[in-house]
Design a protein around this motif. Structure first.
Motif, PDB file in Angstrom:
ATOM      1  N   VAL A 141      27.917  32.469  44.389  1.00 61.68           N
ATOM      2  CA  VAL A 141      26.817  32.208  43.458  1.00 61.68           C
ATOM      3  C   VAL A 141      26.798  33.247  42.346  1.00 61.68           C
ATOM      4  CG1 VAL A 141      24.298  32.214  43.227  1.00 61.68           C
ATOM      5  CG2 VAL A 141      25.373  30.971  45.108  1.00 61.68           C
ATOM      6  N   ASN A 142      26.970  34.512  42.698  1.00 65.18           N
ATOM      7  CA  ASN A 142      26.953  35.570  41.691  1.00 65.18           C
ATOM      8  C   ASN A 142      28.058  35.382  40.656  1.00 65.18           C
ATOM      9  OD1 ASN A 142      24.855  36.669  43.119  1.00 65.18           O
ATOM     10  ND2 ASN A 142      26.037  38.351  44.003  1.00 65.18           N
ATOM     11  N   ALA A 143      29.243  34.960  41.119  1.00 61.68           N
ATOM     12  CA  ALA A 143      30.363  34.753  40.200  1.00 61.68           C
ATOM     13  C   ALA A 143      30.073  33.619  39.232  1.00 61.68           C
ATOM     14  CB  ALA A 143      31.637  34.457  40.986  1.00 61.68           C
ATOM     15  N   CYS A 144      29.361  32.601  39.710  1.00 66.09           N
ATOM     16  CA  CYS A 144      29.074  31.445  38.859  1.00 66.09           C
ATOM     17  C   CYS A 144      27.845  31.661  37.981  1.00 66.09           C
ATOM     18  CB  CYS A 144      28.856  30.206  39.724  1.00 66.09           C
ATOM     19  SG  CYS A 144      30.283  29.786  40.722  1.00 66.09           S
ATOM     20  N   PHE A 145      27.014  32.599  38.362  1.00 63.74           N
ATOM     21  CA  PHE A 145      25.785  32.837  37.605  1.00 63.74           C
ATOM     22  C   PHE A 145      26.081  33.486  36.263  1.00 63.74           C
ATOM     23  CE2 PHE A 145      21.978  35.225  36.444  1.00 63.74           C
ATOM     24  CZ  PHE A 145      20.992  34.250  36.612  1.00 63.74           C
ATOM     25  N   ASP A 146      27.046  34.364  36.250  1.00 67.23           N
ATOM     26  CA  ASP A 146      27.391  35.110  35.038  1.00 67.23           C
ATOM     27  C   ASP A 146      28.653  34.497  34.435  1.00 67.23           C
ATOM     28  OD1 ASP A 146      28.297  36.939  33.135  1.00 67.23           O
ATOM     29  OD2 ASP A 146      27.527  38.660  34.259  1.00 67.23           O
ATOM     30  N   ASP A 147      28.520  33.863  33.273  1.00 63.30           N
ATOM     31  CA  ASP A 147      29.656  33.197  32.637  1.00 63.30           C
ATOM     32  C   ASP A 147      30.817  34.156  32.373  1.00 63.30           C
ATOM     33  OD1 ASP A 147      28.381  30.785  32.668  1.00 63.30           O
ATOM     34  OD2 ASP A 147      27.651  30.915  30.612  1.00 63.30           O
ATOM     35  N   SER A 148      30.494  35.409  32.034  1.00 66.54           N
ATOM     36  CA  SER A 148      31.550  36.375  31.733  1.00 66.54           C
ATOM     37  C   SER A 148      32.365  36.698  32.984  1.00 66.54           C
ATOM     38  CB  SER A 148      30.954  37.660  31.150  1.00 66.54           C
ATOM     39  OG  SER A 148      30.120  38.320  32.088  1.00 66.54           O
ATOM     40  N   VAL A 149      31.696  36.712  34.141  1.00 66.88           N
ATOM     41  CA  VAL A 149      32.407  36.937  35.399  1.00 66.88           C
ATOM     42  C   VAL A 149      33.228  35.706  35.755  1.00 66.88           C
ATOM     43  CG1 VAL A 149      32.143  37.322  37.888  1.00 66.88           C
ATOM     44  CG2 VAL A 149      30.689  38.566  36.264  1.00 66.88           C
ATOM     45  N   TYR A 150      32.621  34.537  35.598  1.00 65.81           N
ATOM     46  CA  TYR A 150      33.297  33.280  35.944  1.00 65.81           C
ATOM     47  C   TYR A 150      34.585  33.119  35.142  1.00 65.81           C
ATOM     48  CZ  TYR A 150      34.014  28.276  36.663  1.00 65.81           C
ATOM     49  OH  TYR A 150      34.553  27.060  36.981  1.00 65.81           O
ATOM     50  N   GLU A 151      34.535  33.454  33.868  1.00 62.44           N
ATOM     51  CA  GLU A 151      35.701  33.277  33.007  1.00 62.44           C
ATOM     52  C   GLU A 151      36.826  34.249  33.328  1.00 62.44           C
ATOM     53  OE1 GLU A 151      36.181  30.801  31.040  1.00 62.44           O
ATOM     54  OE2 GLU A 151      34.198  30.004  31.481  1.00 62.44           O
ATOM     55  N   THR A 152      36.528  35.318  34.043  1.00 63.51           N
ATOM     56  CA  THR A 152      37.564  36.297  34.370  1.00 63.51           C
ATOM     57  C   THR A 152      38.108  36.124  35.787  1.00 63.51           C
ATOM     58  OG1 THR A 152      35.906  37.914  35.109  1.00 63.51           O
ATOM     59  CG2 THR A 152      36.598  38.010  32.792  1.00 63.51           C
ATOM     60  N   LEU A 153      37.741  35.041  36.473  1.00 63.37           N
ATOM     61  CA  LEU A 153      38.266  34.801  37.814  1.00 63.37           C
ATOM     62  C   LEU A 153      39.788  34.672  37.754  1.00 63.37           C
ATOM     63  CD1 LEU A 153      35.705  32.170  39.160  1.00 63.37           C
ATOM     64  CD2 LEU A 153      35.927  34.547  39.882  1.00 63.37           C
ATOM     65  N   PRO A 154      40.488  35.194  38.725  1.00 58.14           N
ATOM     66  CA  PRO A 154      41.957  35.104  38.719  1.00 58.14           C
ATOM     67  C   PRO A 154      42.437  33.667  38.591  1.00 58.14           C
ATOM     68  CG  PRO A 154      41.209  36.587  40.445  1.00 58.14           C
ATOM     69  CD  PRO A 154      39.974  35.928  39.889  1.00 58.14           C
ATOM     70  N   LYS A 155      43.487  33.454  37.842  1.00 58.57           N
ATOM     71  CA  LYS A 155      44.015  32.120  37.595  1.00 58.57           C
ATOM     72  C   LYS A 155      44.472  31.432  38.880  1.00 58.57           C
ATOM     73  CE  LYS A 155      43.401  32.526  33.180  1.00 58.57           C
ATOM     74  NZ  LYS A 155      42.294  31.796  32.515  1.00 58.57           N
ATOM     75  N   ASN A 156      44.902  32.212  39.855  1.00 59.91           N
ATOM     76  CA  ASN A 156      45.420  31.602  41.077  1.00 59.91           C
ATOM     77  C   ASN A 156      44.331  31.048  41.995  1.00 59.91           C
ATOM     78  OD1 ASN A 156      44.365  33.999  41.990  1.00 59.91           O
ATOM     79  ND2 ASN A 156      46.236  34.742  42.962  1.00 59.91           N
ATOM     80  N   LEU A 157      43.075  31.073  41.538  1.00 56.37           N
ATOM     81  CA  LEU A 157      42.006  30.467  42.313  1.00 56.37           C
ATOM     82  C   LEU A 157      41.911  28.961  42.080  1.00 56.37           C
ATOM     83  CD1 LEU A 157      39.022  32.970  41.926  1.00 56.37           C
ATOM     84  CD2 LEU A 157      40.740  32.866  43.721  1.00 56.37           C
TER      85      LEU A 157
END
Length: 214
Positions: free
Chosen positions: A122-138
């Motif tokens: 939830v925390n990763a999806c709440f912050d767009d800046s965090v979401y956009e930096t998720l590793p590509k291999n996810l």
């Protein structure tokens, strides 16, 4: 002076740690078994050894900070299923088979779908800046789970007051409960009042559970 919320020199309240040996795991298991036996002497011999008859299916996040033990139950009472973000992918054989086994074979009477505060997904999806930096291999495994939560956040983007992280966790639980009710055999038992769906959220800050209205 210690500036962190938990001082580095403060003993941690955990039984095991990263460098624990196999022997330490076995010793802690013996301690646990003995404590259960001291409290309920016949639990293993008269009940657990003769099969299981759980009354509840616990569906929670795979977070290490909580599981069905939050209800102070004994082994044999609750069947557990934990996934990242307590996400229910009904195309996943593990999930749908667990639902089928517990509802139709074991005859459980309640499904507790329990999210929690401070959820990493939830925390990763709440912050767009965090979401956009998720590793590509996810993209093949974890990212679809995140995308489902992100969609929930986007639905509430115009809420006043703005949705916060706890509320997003609540809405995620509601979404998973709706998925449960889309399963034919669950919906039938729910409508016949032979199966209850219990949406809840666990607060990691104090260990308490709150119910959620669908």
């Amino acid at each position: 002076m210690c500036t962190s919320s938990v001082c580095n020199h403060t003993p941690k309240p955990f039984a095991l740690h990263k460098s624990s040996s196999v022997e330490e795991y076995l010793e802690k298991n013996k301690q646990w078994s003995q404590s259960i036996t001291n409290e309920t002497p016949n639990l293993f011999s008269d009940y657990n050894s003769k099969g299981q008859q759980p009354h509840t299916l616990f569906i929670g996040c795979g977070d290490s900070r909580y599981n069905e033990s939050i209800f102070n139950v004994k082994p044999g009472e609750i069947f557990g299923l934990q996934t990242v973000g307590n996400n229910l992918n009904l195309n996943d054989e593990t999930i749908i088979s667990t639902l089928e086994f517990t509802v139709l074979v074991l005859g459980i009477e309640k499904i507790a779908i329990v999210g929690h505060t401070d959820c990493g997904a939830v925390n990763a999806c709440f912050d767009d800046s965090v979401y956009e930096t998720l590793p590509k291999n996810l993209k093949n495994y974890l990212k679809p789970v995140y995308e489902n939560i992100k969609k929930i956040k986007d639905v509430h983007k115009d809420d006043i007051p703005p949705i916060d992280k706890k509320q997003l966790s609540l809405e995620n639980v509601k979404e998973q409960a709706k998925k449960l009710l889309s399963v034919d055999f669950i919906k039938e038992k729910f409508e016949n009042n032979t199966l209850q769906i219990l949406p809840m959220i666990y607060n990691v800050e104090n260990g308490l559970v709150e119910t959620i209205d669908l």
